[in-house]
Design a protein around this motif. Structure first.
Motif, PDB file in Angstrom:
ATOM      1  N   HIS A 128       0.911  -1.046   0.013  1.00 28.63           N
ATOM      2  CA  HIS A 128      -0.050  -0.125  -0.160  1.00 28.63           C
ATOM      3  C   HIS A 128       0.988   1.263   0.013  1.00 28.63           C
ATOM      4  O   HIS A 128       1.633   1.246   0.805  1.00 28.63           O
ATOM      5  CB  HIS A 128      -0.797  -0.091   1.262  1.00 28.63           C
ATOM      6  N   THR A 129       0.557   2.046  -0.969  1.00 30.64           N
ATOM      7  CA  THR A 129       1.281   3.437  -1.083  1.00 30.64           C
ATOM      8  C   THR A 129       0.382   4.542  -0.502  1.00 30.64           C
ATOM      9  O   THR A 129      -0.741   4.121  -0.083  1.00 30.64           O
ATOM     10  CB  THR A 129       1.791   3.652  -2.409  1.00 30.64           C
ATOM     11  N   GLU A 130       0.631   5.720  -0.942  1.00 30.88           N
ATOM     12  CA  GLU A 130      -0.502   6.812  -0.497  1.00 30.88           C
ATOM     13  C   GLU A 130      -1.653   6.840  -1.441  1.00 30.88           C
ATOM     14  O   GLU A 130      -2.571   7.463  -1.052  1.00 30.88           O
ATOM     15  CB  GLU A 130       0.473   8.138  -0.744  1.00 30.88           C
ATOM     16  N   SER A 131      -1.555   6.152  -2.663  1.00 33.40           N
ATOM     17  CA  SER A 131      -2.396   6.323  -3.592  1.00 33.40           C
ATOM     18  C   SER A 131      -3.250   4.915  -3.761  1.00 33.40           C
ATOM     19  O   SER A 131      -4.231   4.933  -4.456  1.00 33.40           O
ATOM     20  CB  SER A 131      -1.984   6.870  -4.933  1.00 33.40           C
ATOM     21  N   VAL A 132      -2.507   3.825  -3.828  1.00 34.54           N
ATOM     22  CA  VAL A 132      -2.963   2.533  -4.432  1.00 34.54           C
ATOM     23  C   VAL A 132      -2.890   1.635  -3.177  1.00 34.54           C
ATOM     24  O   VAL A 132      -1.855   1.851  -2.134  1.00 34.54           O
ATOM     25  CB  VAL A 132      -2.245   2.118  -5.506  1.00 34.54           C
ATOM     26  N   ASN A 133      -3.872   0.483  -3.147  1.00 35.55           N
ATOM     27  CA  ASN A 133      -3.944  -0.610  -2.149  1.00 35.55           C
ATOM     28  C   ASN A 133      -3.981  -1.847  -3.064  1.00 35.55           C
ATOM     29  O   ASN A 133      -5.008  -1.914  -3.696  1.00 35.55           O
ATOM     30  CB  ASN A 133      -4.826  -0.382  -1.238  1.00 35.55           C
ATOM     31  N   VAL A 134      -2.888  -2.724  -2.701  1.00 36.56           N
ATOM     32  CA  VAL A 134      -2.583  -3.878  -3.823  1.00 36.56           C
ATOM     33  C   VAL A 134      -2.267  -5.037  -3.052  1.00 36.56           C
ATOM     34  O   VAL A 134      -1.761  -5.211  -1.988  1.00 36.56           O
ATOM     35  CB  VAL A 134      -1.500  -3.646  -4.824  1.00 36.56           C
ATOM     36  N   ARG A 179     -10.158  -0.315  -3.143  1.00 32.09           N
ATOM     37  CA  ARG A 179     -10.311   1.214  -3.080  1.00 32.09           C
ATOM     38  C   ARG A 179      -9.651   1.599  -1.838  1.00 32.09           C
ATOM     39  O   ARG A 179      -9.119   2.761  -2.015  1.00 32.09           O
ATOM     40  CB  ARG A 179     -11.578   1.581  -3.304  1.00 32.09           C
ATOM     41  N   THR A 180      -9.899   0.987  -0.777  1.00 37.07           N
ATOM     42  CA  THR A 180      -9.080   1.851   0.510  1.00 37.07           C
ATOM     43  C   THR A 180      -8.364   0.817   1.201  1.00 37.07           C
ATOM     44  O   THR A 180      -8.387  -0.394   0.890  1.00 37.07           O
ATOM     45  CB  THR A 180     -10.422   2.351   1.603  1.00 37.07           C
ATOM     46  N   LEU A 181      -7.808   1.569   2.236  1.00 43.09           N
ATOM     47  CA  LEU A 181      -6.806   0.702   3.328  1.00 43.09           C
ATOM     48  C   LEU A 181      -7.638  -0.417   3.911  1.00 43.09           C
ATOM     49  O   LEU A 181      -7.004  -1.308   4.220  1.00 43.09           O
ATOM     50  CB  LEU A 181      -6.011   1.571   4.040  1.00 43.09           C
TER      51      LEU A 181
END
Length: 780
Positions: free
Chosen positions: A703-709, A725-727
């Protein structure tokens, strides 16, 4: 005698316009002055140093050179490369929200924290279309040569200690010159009034009755701790009678307003007027007629306070309110006052635009709005705005394409940027609260449908009409928050909560039938369901990033029969995508040579040389007359280079397209699926891929500041990337894999794994990845 004559024909003094090259010379001159001071003695540079000011002005002129808006406000360009948290921190630290002030604040902050070089590096690697949206063709920032020179100069400035101080907070709190004393006698008036904001007091004070105060000797009200002033006593002795209001002395205004917002219906002006039975109080009867027409507004906090509020009513307000109507799920774990990711806060001018052009009734009040989607499960997501008023729900979108980068709310209520381009709204659907029969929620709260018997809605990619308005959130907490706000608004308007069904709904039944049919079971259990973006890589995770290392190489010229082979040389090579770069060593920043393998190389393969270098592979050009031979340290390294070069030659794009779809996880299988365009009518769903959980070798969370993978790696070395979509959705998916499926999940950004080779590769790839959720289109 000639004093009335004035010169004519003189051209006004115009500001000199500098060319792009001149701006770089100004920066170089300023840096030379700073460098001379640093050589003489180690020191810091602040806003009082002339060379520091000259450097700041030179950089400001560079970034504002030839902007399309004609102003020196480049913050709109800069903020597109910053995360939301970075923008909020910058606004809080430098205490401003104006674009021009934020432009200078970003410059000063970058010089202070030595981050300006890295931000400008991102500018130099961005797409040309982004620069075209902000700068003219002859601008400094659109000249690659000058931008590279700027990066070199900024790299040198990283060794300089700048200290540009942040603005000092000059706000102050009003302190009374005297403190009123409190008397135990009932006939004396307690004059202590809490220090409220003037605007808030103006809204609260008129709602309380007037009380006449007898003549009071103000000299006796001055506290003994403060020195009494004879002049103050003389000035206040003969003051006329003061009309004051009875204000509840709450410690915080917010708690006072919050209690009245939810309990205003217990005590109204009409109750007390009827009890008095006075025929002469016409003003009270007018208040009785007007107050019930005004509804409390839960979003902006501008609630009206009833004029007959008493201590007994405050005790009643503390008691829990009984349930109005039974519900399957009352969303008790969500508080509507807590902003979460996905809540969309509109600007005041946008709310006015909604009232003028979108809202059906005059006087309809805006409450909240959320960023949602439609047709994501179909594979063609459209970004929508779910707007809640005191009477209806609306599904809107922006007509302007600039609003694709819609910002979501963070845990801070004031999280949105100050400026936003003006855009018109487009209405897709609206429903009055009285027309809502029930709300059906899908599995794991990813989607819900508002069912209306007497109203039908058109479907985006179908000719059919449906009595259900489908809304996709992609987040459990967002769905619960949204439905909790709808519930509260309906209770305030019609006095009862909607029926919200969470089990046995049509969408959940359709999904269970599809999973059971694909797994060939009668009753398949779904452990997890979510709306996602899915990426499938054919290679391993090590192939997703650049391959680099020292190699011995030589040039091959088959047509030169006298000397077909060149001399062996030792250099550092980097393979990134389809580009092969040659450097002198690993510390060099500029490549000596570079080749586009797809335009130059036709084949790659291993060659055997006698009495020469070992572990050699050769690149052959399309003409077959030229090529290169590379010698590796061992057989494994050679095969790695051959494999990666083959992938670069075969793939037209190193990054696959993200597929919007849904994921369903059972105890043994993972299913990626699309819904049909008429799924609400015929229940058709299409399987995209099915993964056997037993063949999964590793699961990594990034997880970065823009994506959660979530990255799933298989025994075949292929990987599947799941973007949520979200953390909170990422953590929920981690729990499913770890606890329900028995797969160990590795967090690449924790202290134990961060910094390892595989974690670095995954994190770098995610950092380059677009935020698919925020960049979803707004029109088809």
């Amino acid at each position: 005698m000639f004093h009335d004559f004035t010169p004519t024909g003189l051209s006004p003094k115009r500001r000199q316009k500098y060319q792009a090259a001149d701006l770089y010379e100004h920066l170089s001159a300023a840096y030379m002055g700073i460098e001379e001071c640093c050589n003489a003695q180690n020191r810091t540079f602040n806003s009082s140093h002339p060379d520091a000011v000259a450097t700041l002005k030179a950089l400001d002129s560079i970034f504002s050179h030839r902007l399309l808006n004609g102003e020196k406000c480049y913050w709109n360009f800069v903020k597109s490369f910053l995360s939301m948290s970075q923008q909020l921190d910058l606004q809080a630290e430098w205490k401003t929200k104006r674009n021009r002030a934020l432009s200078l604040a970003w410059l000063k902050d970058g010089l202070n924290k030595h981050t300006l070089y890295f931000d400008c590096t991102a500018f130099s690697h961005c797409k040309p279309k982004i620069l075209e949206g902000y700068y003219f063709k002859d601008a400094f920032m659109r000249n690659p040569k000058l931008v590279n020179q700027l990066l070199e100069k900024l790299d040198c400035l990283m060794n300089i200690n700048f200290i540009f101080h942040t603005p000092v907070d000059t706000t102050y709190e009003r302190v009374p010159i005297a403190v009123p004393s409190v008397s135990n006698e009932p006939e004396e008036l307690n004059t202590s009034v809490p220090q409220l904001h003037s605007l808030r007091r103006a809204k609260i004070l008129p709602a309380s009755p007037f009380v006449e105060v007898p003549d009071v000797d103000h000299s006796e009200l001055i506290a003994g701790d403060l020195p009494t002033s004879q002049s103050l006593i003389e000035m206040t002795r003969d003051l006329p009678r003061v009309e004051t209001r009875d204000i509840p002395l709450d410690e915080e205004l917010g708690n006072f307003e919050a209690n009245h917002m939810t309990k205003a219906h217990h005590v109204t002006a009409s109750d007390t007027v009827s009890e008095k039975g006075s025929e002469n109080d016409t003003n009270e009867h007018m208040l009785e007629e007007t107050l019930p027409e005004v509804s409390a507004e839960g979003h902006n906090g501008d609630d009206l306070v009833d004029s007959t509020y008493t201590v007994e009513d405050e005790e009643k307000a503390e008691e829990p309110e009984p349930e109005v109507a039974p519900m399957v799920d009352n969303f008790s774990d969500v508080h509507a006052a807590d902003p979460i990711p996905g809540e969309f806060i509109l600007e005041p001018y946008e709310v006015i635009e909604l009232g003028l052009s979108i809202f059906v009734d005059q006087g309809e009040r805006y409450r909240k709005s959320y960023s949602v989607y439609t047709d994501h499960a179909i594979g063609r997501p459209l970004q929508r705005l779910f707007v809640l008023t005191d009477r209806r729900v609306y599904v809107l979108s922006y007509k302007a394409s600039e609003m694709n980068d819609a910002m979501e709310a963070t845990p801070s209520p004031n999280s949105l940027t100050e400026s936003r381009p003006h855009a018109e709204f487009r209405l897709h659907a609206y429903v009055h609260f009285s027309d809502i029969d029930c709300i059906c929620v899908g599995i794991d709260y990813q989607v819900f449908a508002i069912e209306c018997t007497h109203k039908k809605f058109s479907m985006s990619y179908s000719d059919h009409e449906s009595k259900n308005l489908f809304v996709e959130c992609g987040s459990i907490e967002l769905t619960k928050q949204l439905l909790s706000s709808v519930k509260q608004a309906m209770i305030e308007l019609i006095g009862e909560a909607p029926s919200i069904f969470t089990d046995g709904t049509p969408s959940s039944i359709t999904l269970k039938r599809f999973v059971s049919r694909e797994l060939e079971t009668t009753n398949a259990s779904i452990l997890h369901h979510s709306l996602i973006y899915w990426l499938e890589y054919a290679g391993t995770t090590s192939e997703l990033d650049a391959l680099e290392g020292y190699l011995t190489f030589r040039e091959v010229k088959h047509k030169n029969w006298i000397k077909p082979y060149g001399e062996w040389k030792y250099a550092y090579f980097v393979l990134k995508g389809c580009m092969l770069y040659q450097f002198v060593d690993s510390t060099c920043k500029f490549a000596e040579q570079k080749w586009n393998l797809r335009d130059f190389i036709e084949t790659v393969g291993e060659v055997e040389l006698r009495n020469d270098e070992q572990h050699v592979f050769q690149l052959t050009s399309y003409e077959g007359s030229t090529g290169f031979q590379f010698s590796c340290a061992n057989m494994e390294t050679m095969r790695t280079w051959i494999q990666n070069i083959n992938i670069s030659l075969s793939n037209s794009n190193s990054t696959p397209d993200a597929v919007p779809c849904s994921i369903s996880i059972s105890s043994e299988w993972i299913l990626f699926a699309h819904e049909g365009a008429n799924c609400a009518v015929d229940g058709f769903m299409r399987l995209l891929k099915k993964i056997d959980i037993s063949n999964i070798t590793s699961v990594t969370s990034v997880h970065t500041e823009s994506v959660n993978v979530i990255v799933i790696e298989h025994q075949s070395n292929s990987t599947d990337w799941i973007v949520v979509r979200t953390l909170s959705e990422l953590r929920r998916l981690e729990t499913t894999f770890n606890i329900k499926c028995g797969l160990a999940v590795t967090d690449s950004v924790d202290e134990m794994h961060f910094g390892r080779d595989k974690s670095n590769i995954l994190y770098k790839q995610c950092a380059k990845m677009h935020d698919f959720w925020r960049n979803a289109p707004v029109s088809d």
